[in-house]
Scaffold this motif. Structure first.
Motif, PDB file in Angstrom:
ATOM      1  N   ASP A 203      -1.042  -0.752  -6.423  1.00 52.02           N
ATOM      2  CA  ASP A 203      -0.121   0.236  -5.854  1.00 52.02           C
ATOM      3  C   ASP A 203      -0.463   0.469  -4.382  1.00 52.02           C
ATOM      4  O   ASP A 203      -1.364   1.247  -4.060  1.00 52.02           O
ATOM      5  CB  ASP A 203      -0.216   1.554  -6.633  1.00 52.02           C
ATOM      6  N   THR A 204       0.240  -0.216  -3.481  1.00 52.63           N
ATOM      7  CA  THR A 204      -0.022  -0.038  -2.052  1.00 52.63           C
ATOM      8  C   THR A 204       0.449   1.328  -1.560  1.00 52.63           C
ATOM      9  O   THR A 204       0.024   1.784  -0.501  1.00 52.63           O
ATOM     10  CB  THR A 204       0.669  -1.135  -1.226  1.00 52.63           C
ATOM     11  N   HIS A 205       1.345   1.955  -2.324  1.00 51.45           N
ATOM     12  CA  HIS A 205       1.807   3.288  -1.943  1.00 51.45           C
ATOM     13  C   HIS A 205       0.642   4.272  -1.907  1.00 51.45           C
ATOM     14  O   HIS A 205       0.641   5.214  -1.113  1.00 51.45           O
ATOM     15  CB  HIS A 205       2.870   3.784  -2.916  1.00 51.45           C
ATOM     16  N   LEU A 206      -0.361   4.045  -2.749  1.00 50.92           N
ATOM     17  CA  LEU A 206      -1.524   4.927  -2.774  1.00 50.92           C
ATOM     18  C   LEU A 206      -2.291   4.846  -1.457  1.00 50.92           C
ATOM     19  O   LEU A 206      -2.792   5.858  -0.961  1.00 50.92           O
ATOM     20  CB  LEU A 206      -2.444   4.558  -3.939  1.00 50.92           C
ATOM     21  N   LEU A 207      -2.366   3.656  -0.881  1.00 48.67           N
ATOM     22  CA  LEU A 207      -3.035   3.494   0.410  1.00 48.67           C
ATOM     23  C   LEU A 207      -2.299   4.258   1.508  1.00 48.67           C
ATOM     24  O   LEU A 207      -2.916   4.990   2.292  1.00 48.67           O
ATOM     25  CB  LEU A 207      -3.125   2.008   0.779  1.00 48.67           C
ATOM     26  N   SER A 208      -0.986   4.087   1.590  1.00 44.54           N
ATOM     27  CA  SER A 208      -0.213   4.775   2.626  1.00 44.54           C
ATOM     28  C   SER A 208      -0.242   6.284   2.414  1.00 44.54           C
ATOM     29  O   SER A 208      -0.319   7.062   3.369  1.00 44.54           O
ATOM     30  CB  SER A 208       1.229   4.263   2.655  1.00 44.54           C
ATOM     31  N   LYS A 209      -0.202   6.718   1.147  1.00 39.64           N
ATOM     32  CA  LYS A 209      -0.257   8.141   0.842  1.00 39.64           C
ATOM     33  C   LYS A 209      -1.587   8.742   1.296  1.00 39.64           C
ATOM     34  O   LYS A 209      -1.631   9.824   1.902  1.00 39.64           O
ATOM     35  CB  LYS A 209      -0.074   8.355  -0.658  1.00 39.64           C
ATOM     36  N   THR A 210      -2.693   8.028   1.031  1.00 40.76           N
ATOM     37  CA  THR A 210      -4.026   8.532   1.399  1.00 40.76           C
ATOM     38  C   THR A 210      -4.202   8.581   2.904  1.00 40.76           C
ATOM     39  O   THR A 210      -4.731   9.549   3.455  1.00 40.76           O
ATOM     40  CB  THR A 210      -5.116   7.655   0.764  1.00 40.76           C
ATOM     41  N   LEU A 211      -3.747   7.538   3.601  1.00 40.47           N
ATOM     42  CA  LEU A 211      -3.837   7.527   5.058  1.00 40.47           C
ATOM     43  C   LEU A 211      -3.012   8.654   5.666  1.00 40.47           C
ATOM     44  O   LEU A 211      -3.450   9.323   6.617  1.00 40.47           O
ATOM     45  CB  LEU A 211      -3.370   6.184   5.612  1.00 40.47           C
ATOM     46  N   TYR A 264       3.121  -0.615   7.684  1.00 44.38           N
ATOM     47  CA  TYR A 264       2.714  -1.918   7.159  1.00 44.38           C
ATOM     48  C   TYR A 264       2.663  -1.901   5.635  1.00 44.38           C
ATOM     49  O   TYR A 264       3.187  -2.796   4.967  1.00 44.38           O
ATOM     50  CB  TYR A 264       1.353  -2.302   7.739  1.00 44.38           C
ATOM     51  N   PHE A 265       2.027  -0.865   5.076  1.00 47.51           N
ATOM     52  CA  PHE A 265       1.936  -0.769   3.614  1.00 47.51           C
ATOM     53  C   PHE A 265       3.310  -0.578   2.974  1.00 47.51           C
ATOM     54  O   PHE A 265       3.591  -1.119   1.902  1.00 47.51           O
ATOM     55  CB  PHE A 265       1.002   0.385   3.220  1.00 47.51           C
ATOM     56  N   GLU A 266       4.169   0.191   3.631  1.00 46.58           N
ATOM     57  CA  GLU A 266       5.507   0.417   3.083  1.00 46.58           C
ATOM     58  C   GLU A 266       6.319  -0.887   3.101  1.00 46.58           C
ATOM     59  O   GLU A 266       7.098  -1.152   2.189  1.00 46.58           O
ATOM     60  CB  GLU A 266       6.233   1.503   3.886  1.00 46.58           C
ATOM     61  N   ASN A 267       6.128  -1.705   4.134  1.00 36.82           N
ATOM     62  CA  ASN A 267       6.828  -2.988   4.205  1.00 36.82           C
ATOM     63  C   ASN A 267       6.371  -3.929   3.101  1.00 36.82           C
ATOM     64  O   ASN A 267       7.166  -4.668   2.514  1.00 36.82           O
ATOM     65  CB  ASN A 267       6.599  -3.646   5.569  1.00 36.82           C
ATOM     66  N   ILE A 268       5.064  -3.896   2.823  1.00 34.52           N
ATOM     67  CA  ILE A 268       4.537  -4.725   1.743  1.00 34.52           C
ATOM     68  C   ILE A 268       5.164  -4.308   0.415  1.00 34.52           C
ATOM     69  O   ILE A 268       5.550  -5.142  -0.404  1.00 34.52           O
ATOM     70  CB  ILE A 268       3.001  -4.586   1.658  1.00 34.52           C
ATOM     71  N   LYS A 269       5.269  -2.992   0.207  1.00 36.03           N
ATOM     72  CA  LYS A 269       5.841  -2.476  -1.039  1.00 36.03           C
ATOM     73  C   LYS A 269       7.312  -2.898  -1.175  1.00 36.03           C
ATOM     74  O   LYS A 269       7.756  -3.301  -2.246  1.00 36.03           O
ATOM     75  CB  LYS A 269       5.737  -0.948  -1.061  1.00 36.03           C
ATOM     76  N   ASP A 270       8.052  -2.863  -0.054  1.00 38.50           N
ATOM     77  CA  ASP A 270       9.468  -3.233  -0.103  1.00 38.50           C
ATOM     78  C   ASP A 270       9.636  -4.708  -0.422  1.00 38.50           C
ATOM     79  O   ASP A 270      10.540  -5.111  -1.163  1.00 38.50           O
ATOM     80  CB  ASP A 270      10.140  -2.906   1.243  1.00 38.50           C
ATOM     81  N   ILE A 271       8.758  -5.545   0.149  1.00 40.01           N
ATOM     82  CA  ILE A 271       8.855  -6.999  -0.067  1.00 40.01           C
ATOM     83  C   ILE A 271       8.548  -7.350  -1.516  1.00 40.01           C
ATOM     84  O   ILE A 271       9.154  -8.236  -2.110  1.00 40.01           O
ATOM     85  CB  ILE A 271       7.888  -7.747   0.878  1.00 40.01           C
ATOM     86  N   SER A 272       7.567  -6.622  -2.071  1.00 39.79           N
ATOM     87  CA  SER A 272       7.140  -6.926  -3.436  1.00 39.79           C
ATOM     88  C   SER A 272       8.154  -6.486  -4.494  1.00 39.79           C
ATOM     89  O   SER A 272       8.102  -6.907  -5.642  1.00 39.79           O
ATOM     90  CB  SER A 272       5.787  -6.272  -3.734  1.00 39.79           C
TER      91      SER A 272
END
Length: 273
Positions: A203-211, A264-272
């Motif tokens: 879950d890359t959203h967790l990384l963006s949320k924490t940052l 960057y993390f949000e873009n990864i989430k959208d691509i996936s």
């Protein structure tokens, strides 16, 4: 160290050159081994209890195995800013987690930050950045010393304009060499580390949320002053440029902004998806 050896050969011949090489090697080895120990004491870091924080040790062990790096020793240090960083040598690293991070982040959020930090070890840049932090931090500390000297010599209290102005002038003298040292020798691998961490986490959203959570908290609530020579180590740069007294902080903004990293993390989430 190489210029010192070359000058020794040029001025003193073979014997002086060899002696310079030996001394330079001893100094370089000492700095390499002692830099993390000195920084641990600088931040009054305490080893984290395995019994109290078993999930930290467990997750670090898992991460170390995944990235094939030595297991870092977790430590805690006092700071109102939710920051973490890694220092050490190629064989032994130390993870420093602020008390604020431990208090405000839940277990999953803390694990995401640990993933980012352990990924730095696999980049091989930790020893260099640790040594740079020691030298740049020592130079930058000069302005803090002048601030306390000003206060002890009767110029007022910490927030009074006189000592702050003296510190401002001192920072003007040392900021350029300090910032050059950081920009020339420190290695910023933030985006590559973010990519590696994102590849490991489901879950890359967790990384963006924490940052976003930690970045917003620092921006709105943190009033601590930080040694600018150390900020290239931190999980995110806590320096601010709100007043004229903070103008030199902009010289040490070496990392991508929190907004860029979140994007960057949000873009990864959208691509996936």
């Amino acid at each position: 160290m190489v210029p010192i050896v070359l000058v020794g050969f040029y001025l003193g011949g073979l014997i002086v050159g060899v002696l310079s090489a030996v001394i330079s090697f001893i100094l370089a080895w000492s700095i390499y081994r002692l830099s993390p120990i000195i920084l641990l004491r600088w931040y009054d870091a305490r080893s984290m209890s395995r019994e109290t924080h078993s999930f930290v040790y467990s997750h670090l062990s898992e991460l170390s195995s995944h990235f094939d790096v030595p297991l870092p020793q977790p430590n805690v240090f006092d700071s109102e800013a939710p920051i973490t960083f890694i220092i050490g040598t190629n064989k032994k690293c130390y993870l420093l987690i602020s008390t604020s991070s431990m208090d405000m982040l839940d277990e999953d959020e803390l694990k995401s930050i640990l993933t980012l930090e352990v990924a730095k070890i696999s980049m091989g840049t930790v020893p260099v950045n640790t040594a740079v932090a020691l030298f740049a931090g020592a130079i930058a500390a000069f302005s803090t010393i002048t601030l306390w000297i000003a206060m002890f010599t009767g110029f007022g209290q910490k927030d009074d304009p006189a000592p702050r102005f003296i510190s401002f002038l001192a920072m003007g003298v040392i900021s350029l060499p300090c910032a050059l040292l950081v920009h020339i020798f420190a290695v910023d691998s933030t985006m590559e580390v973010d990519r590696m961490a994102a590849g490991m986490m489901a879950d890359t959203h967790l990384l963006s949320k924490t940052l976003n959570k930690t970045g917003t908290y620092i921006k709105l609530h943190v009033t601590d002053s930080f040694n600018p020579g150390h900020t290239h180590l931190f999980s995110m740069n806590p320096l601010k440029t709100n007043t004229i007294f903070d103008v030199y902080s902009s010289m040490f903004l070496t990392k991508p902004t929190v907004e860029q990293r979140i994007s960057y993390f949000e873009n990864i989430k959208d691509i996936s998806q």
